[in-house]
Design an enzyme around this catalytic site. Sequence first.
Site, PDB file in Angstrom:
ATOM      1  N   LYS A  22       0.829  -1.211   0.000  1.00 30.69           N
ATOM      2  CA  LYS A  22       0.000   0.000   0.000  1.00 30.69           C
ATOM      3  C   LYS A  22       0.865   1.265   0.000  1.00 30.69           C
ATOM      4  O   LYS A  22       0.614   2.204  -0.745  1.00 30.69           O
ATOM      5  CB  LYS A  22      -0.892  -0.013   1.248  1.00 30.69           C
ATOM      6  CG  LYS A  22      -1.619   1.286   1.471  1.00 30.69           C
ATOM      7  CD  LYS A  22      -2.100   1.487   2.900  1.00 30.69           C
ATOM      8  CE  LYS A  22      -1.071   1.677   3.940  1.00 30.69           C
ATOM      9  NZ  LYS A  22      -1.067   2.886   4.731  1.00 30.69           N
ATOM     10  N   ASN A  23       1.912   1.276   0.826  1.00 30.72           N
ATOM     11  CA  ASN A  23       2.700   2.508   0.967  1.00 30.72           C
ATOM     12  C   ASN A  23       3.638   2.761  -0.211  1.00 30.72           C
ATOM     13  O   ASN A  23       4.293   3.793  -0.271  1.00 30.72           O
ATOM     14  CB  ASN A  23       3.473   2.501   2.292  1.00 30.72           C
ATOM     15  CG  ASN A  23       2.531   2.738   3.461  1.00 30.72           C
ATOM     16  OD1 ASN A  23       1.359   3.080   3.257  1.00 30.72           O
ATOM     17  ND2 ASN A  23       3.023   2.547   4.674  1.00 30.72           N
ATOM     18  N   ARG A  93      -4.182  10.705   4.896  1.00 29.15           N
ATOM     19  CA  ARG A  93      -3.118  11.708   4.912  1.00 29.15           C
ATOM     20  C   ARG A  93      -2.244  11.633   3.676  1.00 29.15           C
ATOM     21  O   ARG A  93      -1.684  12.646   3.241  1.00 29.15           O
ATOM     22  CB  ARG A  93      -2.220  11.507   6.128  1.00 29.15           C
ATOM     23  CG  ARG A  93      -2.924  11.465   7.435  1.00 29.15           C
ATOM     24  CD  ARG A  93      -1.948  11.142   8.521  1.00 29.15           C
ATOM     25  NE  ARG A  93      -0.870  12.112   8.545  1.00 29.15           N
ATOM     26  CZ  ARG A  93      -0.932  13.282   9.136  1.00 29.15           C
ATOM     27  NH1 ARG A  93      -2.012  13.630   9.784  1.00 29.15           N
ATOM     28  NH2 ARG A  93       0.085  14.114   9.095  1.00 29.15           N
ATOM     29  N   CYS A 117      -3.459  12.700  13.933  1.00 30.00           N
ATOM     30  CA  CYS A 117      -4.288  11.506  13.810  1.00 30.00           C
ATOM     31  C   CYS A 117      -4.039  10.614  15.002  1.00 30.00           C
ATOM     32  O   CYS A 117      -3.321  10.991  15.924  1.00 30.00           O
ATOM     33  CB  CYS A 117      -4.042  10.798  12.493  1.00 30.00           C
ATOM     34  SG  CYS A 117      -2.536   9.861  12.474  1.00 30.00           S
ATOM     35  N   ARG A 122       1.921  14.388  13.578  1.00 33.42           N
ATOM     36  CA  ARG A 122       2.276  14.194  12.174  1.00 33.42           C
ATOM     37  C   ARG A 122       2.243  15.452  11.301  1.00 33.42           C
ATOM     38  O   ARG A 122       1.473  15.558  10.347  1.00 33.42           O
ATOM     39  CB  ARG A 122       1.407  13.091  11.560  1.00 33.42           C
ATOM     40  CG  ARG A 122       1.524  11.805  12.334  1.00 33.42           C
ATOM     41  CD  ARG A 122       0.784  10.690  11.704  1.00 33.42           C
ATOM     42  NE  ARG A 122       1.403  10.223  10.482  1.00 33.42           N
ATOM     43  CZ  ARG A 122       0.899   9.266   9.727  1.00 33.42           C
ATOM     44  NH1 ARG A 122      -0.233   8.703  10.059  1.00 33.42           N
ATOM     45  NH2 ARG A 122       1.507   8.875   8.637  1.00 33.42           N
ATOM     46  N   ASP A 309       5.710   0.323  11.796  1.00 31.40           N
ATOM     47  CA  ASP A 309       4.486  -0.329  11.310  1.00 31.40           C
ATOM     48  C   ASP A 309       4.391  -1.799  11.742  1.00 31.40           C
ATOM     49  O   ASP A 309       3.384  -2.450  11.463  1.00 31.40           O
ATOM     50  CB  ASP A 309       4.392  -0.223   9.777  1.00 31.40           C
ATOM     51  CG  ASP A 309       4.091   1.202   9.329  1.00 31.40           C
ATOM     52  OD1 ASP A 309       3.713   2.023  10.181  1.00 31.40           O
ATOM     53  OD2 ASP A 309       4.247   1.491   8.129  1.00 31.40           O
ATOM     54  N   ILE A 331       9.282   6.684  16.534  1.00 34.06           N
ATOM     55  CA  ILE A 331       8.835   7.437  15.345  1.00 34.06           C
ATOM     56  C   ILE A 331       7.599   8.297  15.642  1.00 34.06           C
ATOM     57  O   ILE A 331       7.561   9.478  15.315  1.00 34.06           O
ATOM     58  CB  ILE A 331       8.529   6.482  14.162  1.00 34.06           C
ATOM     59  CG1 ILE A 331       9.703   5.528  13.903  1.00 34.06           C
ATOM     60  CG2 ILE A 331       8.166   7.264  12.902  1.00 34.06           C
ATOM     61  CD1 ILE A 331      10.970   6.142  13.374  1.00 34.06           C
ATOM     62  N   ARG A 401      -8.156  -0.321   5.282  1.00 35.22           N
ATOM     63  CA  ARG A 401      -7.422   0.719   4.563  1.00 35.22           C
ATOM     64  C   ARG A 401      -6.132   0.178   3.970  1.00 35.22           C
ATOM     65  O   ARG A 401      -5.676   0.656   2.939  1.00 35.22           O
ATOM     66  CB  ARG A 401      -7.094   1.884   5.504  1.00 35.22           C
ATOM     67  CG  ARG A 401      -8.332   2.590   5.995  1.00 35.22           C
ATOM     68  CD  ARG A 401      -7.972   3.806   6.772  1.00 35.22           C
ATOM     69  NE  ARG A 401      -7.056   4.623   5.980  1.00 35.22           N
ATOM     70  CZ  ARG A 401      -6.357   5.627   6.444  1.00 35.22           C
ATOM     71  NH1 ARG A 401      -6.445   5.952   7.708  1.00 35.22           N
ATOM     72  NH2 ARG A 401      -5.562   6.315   5.655  1.00 35.22           N
TER      73      ARG A 401
HETATM   74  N1  EPU Z   1       7.635  14.424  10.580  1.00 35.62           N
HETATM   75  C1  EPU Z   1       7.774  15.753  10.880  1.00 35.62           C
HETATM   76  N2  EPU Z   1       7.594  16.654   9.859  1.00 35.62           N
HETATM   77  C2  EPU Z   1       7.307  16.269   8.593  1.00 35.62           C
HETATM   78  C3  EPU Z   1       7.173  14.917   8.304  1.00 35.62           C
HETATM   79  C4  EPU Z   1       7.338  13.994   9.319  1.00 35.62           C
HETATM   80  O1  EPU Z   1       8.035  16.132  12.011  1.00 35.62           O
HETATM   81  O2  EPU Z   1       7.170  17.159   7.726  1.00 35.62           O
HETATM   82  C5  EPU Z   1       7.802  13.418  11.649  1.00 35.62           C
HETATM   83  C6  EPU Z   1       6.534  12.632  11.927  1.00 35.62           C
HETATM   84  O3  EPU Z   1       5.664  13.308  12.802  1.00 35.62           O
HETATM   85  C7  EPU Z   1       7.084  11.353  12.507  1.00 35.62           C
HETATM   86  C8  EPU Z   1       8.375  11.151  11.700  1.00 35.62           C
HETATM   87  O4  EPU Z   1       8.723  12.439  11.202  1.00 35.62           O
HETATM   88  O5  EPU Z   1       7.392  11.541  13.848  1.00 35.62           O
HETATM   89  C9  EPU Z   1       8.299  10.170  10.570  1.00 35.62           C
HETATM   90  O6  EPU Z   1       7.148  10.439   9.780  1.00 35.62           O
HETATM   91  P1  EPU Z   1       7.086  10.117   8.218  1.00 35.62           P
HETATM   92  O7  EPU Z   1       6.938  11.399   7.489  1.00 35.62           O
HETATM   93  O8  EPU Z   1       8.202   9.218   7.833  1.00 35.62           O
HETATM   94  O9  EPU Z   1       5.722   9.312   8.132  1.00 35.62           O
HETATM   95  P2  EPU Z   1       4.727   9.354   6.913  1.00 35.62           P
HETATM   96  O10 EPU Z   1       5.488   9.563   5.673  1.00 35.62           O
HETATM   97  O11 EPU Z   1       3.605  10.266   7.234  1.00 35.62           O
HETATM   98  C10 EPU Z   1       4.840   6.822   6.308  1.00 35.62           C
HETATM   99  C11 EPU Z   1       3.881   5.681   6.177  1.00 35.62           C
HETATM  100  C12 EPU Z   1       3.416   5.264   7.571  1.00 35.62           C
HETATM  101  C13 EPU Z   1       4.648   4.850   8.371  1.00 35.62           C
HETATM  102  C14 EPU Z   1       5.650   6.001   8.425  1.00 35.62           C
HETATM  103  C15 EPU Z   1       6.953   5.645   9.112  1.00 35.62           C
HETATM  104  C16 EPU Z   1       2.877   6.072   4.020  1.00 35.62           C
HETATM  105  C17 EPU Z   1       1.675   6.441   3.234  1.00 35.62           C
HETATM  106  N3  EPU Z   1       2.747   6.103   5.353  1.00 35.62           N
HETATM  107  O12 EPU Z   1       4.143   7.879   6.942  1.00 35.62           O
HETATM  108  O13 EPU Z   1       2.555   4.143   7.399  1.00 35.62           O
HETATM  109  O14 EPU Z   1       4.282   4.517   9.685  1.00 35.62           O
HETATM  110  O15 EPU Z   1       5.973   6.412   7.082  1.00 35.62           O
HETATM  111  O16 EPU Z   1       7.544   4.558   8.511  1.00 35.62           O
HETATM  112  O17 EPU Z   1       3.896   5.705   3.459  1.00 35.62           O
HETATM  113  C18 EPU Z   1       0.829   2.672   7.968  1.00 35.62           C
HETATM  114  O18 EPU Z   1       0.984   2.129   6.863  1.00 35.62           O
HETATM  115  O19 EPU Z   1       0.109   2.171   8.876  1.00 35.62           O
HETATM  116  C19 EPU Z   1       1.505   3.931   8.252  1.00 35.62           C
HETATM  117  C20 EPU Z   1       1.140   4.739   9.241  1.00 35.62           C
END
Ligand code: EPU
Length: 446
Positions: A22-23, A93, A117, A122, A309, A331, A401
């Site tokens: 999915k990701n 998101r 969330c 996030r 995850d 994380i 999802r």
């Molecule tokens: N963060 C910031 N600022 C930003 C972006 C991220 O402070 O601009 C922080 C976040 O709050 C968090 C950390 O950095 O503490 C890492 O967040 P990241 O941006 O890597 O997460 P994401 O891209 O929103 C993706 C996956 C998540 C997975 C995380 C971590 C997708 C669509 N989602 O989220 O997947 O947990 O990376 O590996 O790729 C899931 O599939 O259940 C899921 C939540």
Amino acid sequence: MDKFLITGGRPLKGAVAISGAKNSALPCMAAALLTAETVILHNLPYARDIITQRRLLEDLGATVLTPELRTHKINASHIEVFEAPYELVKTMRASVLALGPLLARFGKAKVSLPGGCAIGTRPIDLHLRGFEQLGAEVRLEGGNVVARAPQGGRLIGATISFEKVTVTGTENLLMAATLAKGRTVLRNAACEPEISDLCELLNRMGARVRGAGTPTIEIDGVEALGGAQHTIIPDRIETGTFIVAAAITGGELEIKDCQPEHLTAVIAKLREVVVVIEDLNPSTLRVKRGNALLASDVSTEPHPNFPTDMQAQYMALMTQAEGHATITETIFENRFMHASEMQRMGAQIHLNGRIATVSGPTKLTGAPVLASDLRASASLVLAGLVAQGETMIERVYHIDRGYERIEAKLRAVGADIQRIRESVTAQLTDAAGTDAAAIASLSGTS
Ligand code: EPU
């Protein structure tokens, strides 16, 4: 809102096939916005977030054909809208992934700012700062991010050092940089396999990206991208979830169509707690439990380390392991919602901020529990599979999802799990008053 009714205690036996990630599918679908030509994606998982992402692309003006259930032919030659509205972003998101491609190709984009969330605040500040470094003007207006490319409509390559590793942030900036003028260097980039998969697609579309899978990615911008075909990688988190399912129930599963090298840290940790995992061939694992499961500490980290995850599923497993396991979530600040539900099933879990200590083994007993996010739901399913008696999991839309028909896959290997569908009338009554929190929690997690 559907529920799962699980009667635990059956060892799983048989073979299960892993779906596409999915990701990885979500950013690859967004990448189709970068070109007027057709992008064909195979092996998309049949999961709700993919349907939501498809709806977003169609709302923007793209056409999406589905010649087969798991194949999408996306054509974004007539984009008319440059906006991802709150209605969509609040349910998923990952809709923010439209920002980079729209800004790069059309010089403008408006995307509702996702709120917090179930698993944390996030923010997307690192995405936005990155766009600014590529020369965009980024403003916040009425809850929306409004971004514009500099004069001339084209982003300008730059060196961007991420303060923190961000998966979708890296993907958004990568996609934006493919059409920017000149070279972009992303430092401290995410190294997740989903990033490499996206880069493979982008390069097939004519992009010039090097270094995917390492912390430094270089992108030489091109004037335009073209069509391509691409097959999405197997879902490493679904793979890990089924490994735990085999181990927690004391069964034996053959896990097919997976890519074990994408989850080496998970496999190493599970071998350490004495789950027997054999590589039958490069895409098939055979998994069974060793004599007794042993407790072992884990800390979540960006790839290639143990993924956040898989934290909830590992916690479920540790309730069955001998000793004390300390699980540290680095994380997300609020990703232990499943712990209190597992406690209701009899698990011995002590929470202290970002650290959970699980003491085991404990005999879990079935109970009504509430799913709070995607991976939390998966962990409750796992706990239900080993618990004595019946477990009723509410709000399983979270699991829908990201997992393709998990209950059907589990039933095929011997689990006693049923989906209880709630009638539309019941949902309306719910929405009208009794469960405002459930409606509010529709805001997405992935
Ligand atoms: N963060 C910031 N600022 C930003 C972006 C991220 O402070 O601009 C922080 C976040 O709050 C968090 C950390 O950095 O503490 C890492 O967040 P990241 O941006 O890597 O997460 P994401 O891209 O929103 C993706 C996956 C998540 C997975 C995380 C971590 C997708 C669509 N989602 O989220 O997947 O947990 O990376 O590996 O790729 C899931 O599939 O259940 C899921 C939540």
